[in-house]
Design an enzyme around this catalytic site. Structure first.
Site, short mmCIF file in Angstrom:
data_model
loop_
_atom_site.label_atom_id
_atom_site.label_comp_id
_atom_site.label_asym_id
_atom_site.label_seq_id
_atom_site.Cartn_x
_atom_site.Cartn_y
_atom_site.Cartn_z
CG LEU A 34 -10.20 -19.34 -1.09
CD1 LEU A 34 -11.43 -19.51 -1.98
CD2 LEU A 34 -8.94 -19.20 -1.94
CG HIS A 38 -7.29 -16.10 -2.34
ND1 HIS A 38 -7.11 -16.19 -0.99
CD2 HIS A 38 -6.18 -16.60 -2.91
CE1 HIS A 38 -5.93 -16.72 -0.74
NE2 HIS A 38 -5.34 -16.99 -1.88
CD GLN A 62 3.16 -23.61 -4.73
OE1 GLN A 62 2.57 -24.01 -5.74
NE2 GLN A 62 2.94 -22.40 -4.25
CE LYS A 151 1.59 -11.08 0.09
NZ LYS A 151 1.44 -12.49 0.26
P1 AMP Z 1 -2.09 -18.34 -2.78
O1 AMP Z 1 -3.36 -19.03 -2.38
O2 AMP Z 1 -1.44 -17.61 -1.66
O3 AMP Z 1 -1.17 -19.24 -3.56
O4 AMP Z 1 -2.52 -17.19 -3.79
C1 AMP Z 1 -3.33 -17.46 -4.91
C2 AMP Z 1 -3.39 -16.23 -5.77
O5 AMP Z 1 -3.94 -15.15 -5.02
C3 AMP Z 1 -2.01 -15.77 -6.24
O6 AMP Z 1 -2.09 -15.34 -7.58
C4 AMP Z 1 -1.71 -14.64 -5.31
O7 AMP Z 1 -0.82 -13.67 -5.86
C5 AMP Z 1 -3.09 -14.05 -5.11
N1 AMP Z 1 -3.10 -13.26 -3.87
C6 AMP Z 1 -2.69 -13.65 -2.63
N2 AMP Z 1 -2.77 -12.63 -1.76
C7 AMP Z 1 -3.23 -11.56 -2.46
C8 AMP Z 1 -3.52 -10.21 -2.13
N3 AMP Z 1 -3.35 -9.74 -0.89
N4 AMP Z 1 -3.99 -9.39 -3.10
C9 AMP Z 1 -4.17 -9.85 -4.36
N5 AMP Z 1 -3.90 -11.12 -4.75
C10 AMP Z 1 -3.44 -11.96 -3.81
#
Ligand code: AMP
Length: 287
Positions: A34, A38, A62, A151
């Site tokens: 995180l 996040h 995935q 993102k």
């Molecule tokens: P992940 O853990 O990478 O699968 O991301 C989990 C959630 O966090 C997803 O909805 C991503 O789009 C969001 N997320 C990841 N990076 C960012 C960021 N830089 N800004 C905003 N949301 C993000």
């Protein structure tokens, strides 16, 4: 106090109690490692719901066979601290066996252009894995609202379609991209970048912001804006382009020659072995 929950049975029991009290639930699905991106989703969920569940699960289905499933960063203790600091009530961190209890799989697949273009082209099974795990999380957590980041803008559109088509009784909330001070979009995968690659990766946000400025100044020709981003990224020797494309929102249909409806302008680019994505939304109604 943050409660760490590892089993689906325990989560269901908690959710049953929260629902019985008539409290609303916000869900933030993540793959852990995180960061502030996040954190912004968790903070939004905290502000808008009575009870906040963050899932922390590196979803194997995935990832393609040659992708970074094994190398994906896992920082469980730090994740607990960040989730707690943002006011989450539950961190749900199941094992793969807990989330995929059968030897055979049941899939949720969003079909059509929306999962074939952009990341769907180079990662053919990716969105099937995302839709399936998010469906499982929706059934377990029964959220009133679920939080996702722009993102992963294609993912948000895929999940909006899934929610609409399968009548999930919840609202998808899309949050803006959180960036480093120099513009690089925060990502769990940024830790893979060597210092020179980290520097080179700035070309993504810089080229997208330049297109955004040109759009704001009145440029409406899609090929000109896409071409400008492509050219700027191609000028960076360490960048290897996967795609630089614009698609019409919300279904990611073919781009219009003139940007008369909202479009997603998205890039995926490799720096060494690390594949990064970034995007801006070009909306003629607001910009
Ligand atoms: P992940 O853990 O990478 O699968 O991301 C989990 C959630 O966090 C997803 O909805 C991503 O789009 C969001 N997320 C990841 N990076 C960012 C960021 N830089 N800004 C905003 N949301 C993000």
């Amino acid at each position: 106090m943050l409660q760490v929950v590892k089993t689906t049975a325990e989560l269901r029991e908690l959710v049953r109690r929260v629902k019985k009290e008539g409290r609303t639930i916000g869900l933030v699905p993540t793959m852990g490692a995180l960061h502030e991106g996040h954190a912004s989703l968790i903070a939004a969920a905290r502000a808008e719901n009575d009870f906040v569940i963050v899932s922390d699960f590196v979803n194997p289905t995935q990832f393609g066979p040659t992708e970074d499933l094994d190398a994906y960063p896992r920082t469980f203790d730090a994740d607990c601290r960040l989730a707690e600091a943002q006011g989450a009530d539950v961190l749900f961190c199941p094992t793969p066996a807990e989330m995929y209890p059968s030897a055979e799989d049941t899939w949720v697949e969003v079909t059509g252009n929306i999962t074939k273009v952009l990341c769907g082209r180079t990662r053919p099974i990716h969105f099937r894995g995302v839709a399936t795990v998010v469906t499982k999380l929706f059934h377990l957590a029964q959220p009133d609202r679920a939080y996702f980041g722009q993102k992963d803008a294609q993912q948000v559109e895929v999940l909006r379609r899934m929610v609409k088509d399968l009548f999930f009784p919840l609202e998808i909330r899309e949050m803006p991209i959180v960036r480093e001070a120099d513009g690089l979009a925060k990502s769990s995968r940024n830790v893979y970048l060597k210092p020179a690659e980290r520097q080179a990766a700035l070309v993504l946000s810089q080229s997208l912001f330049a297109a955004q400025r040109a759009f704001a100044a009145g440029e409406r020709r899609t090929d000109v804006l896409v071409g400008q981003v492509r050219q700027q990224i191609e000028a960076e020797p360490m960048a290897e382009i996967d795609y630089v494309e614009a698609h019409a929102l919300p279904e990611l249909t073919a781009p219009h020659a003139v940007l008369d409806v909202p479009h997603l302008l998205a890039v995926a680019v490799r720096f060494g072995t690390t594949r990064l994505i970034d995007n801006v939304i070009l909306d003629p109604r607001t910009r």
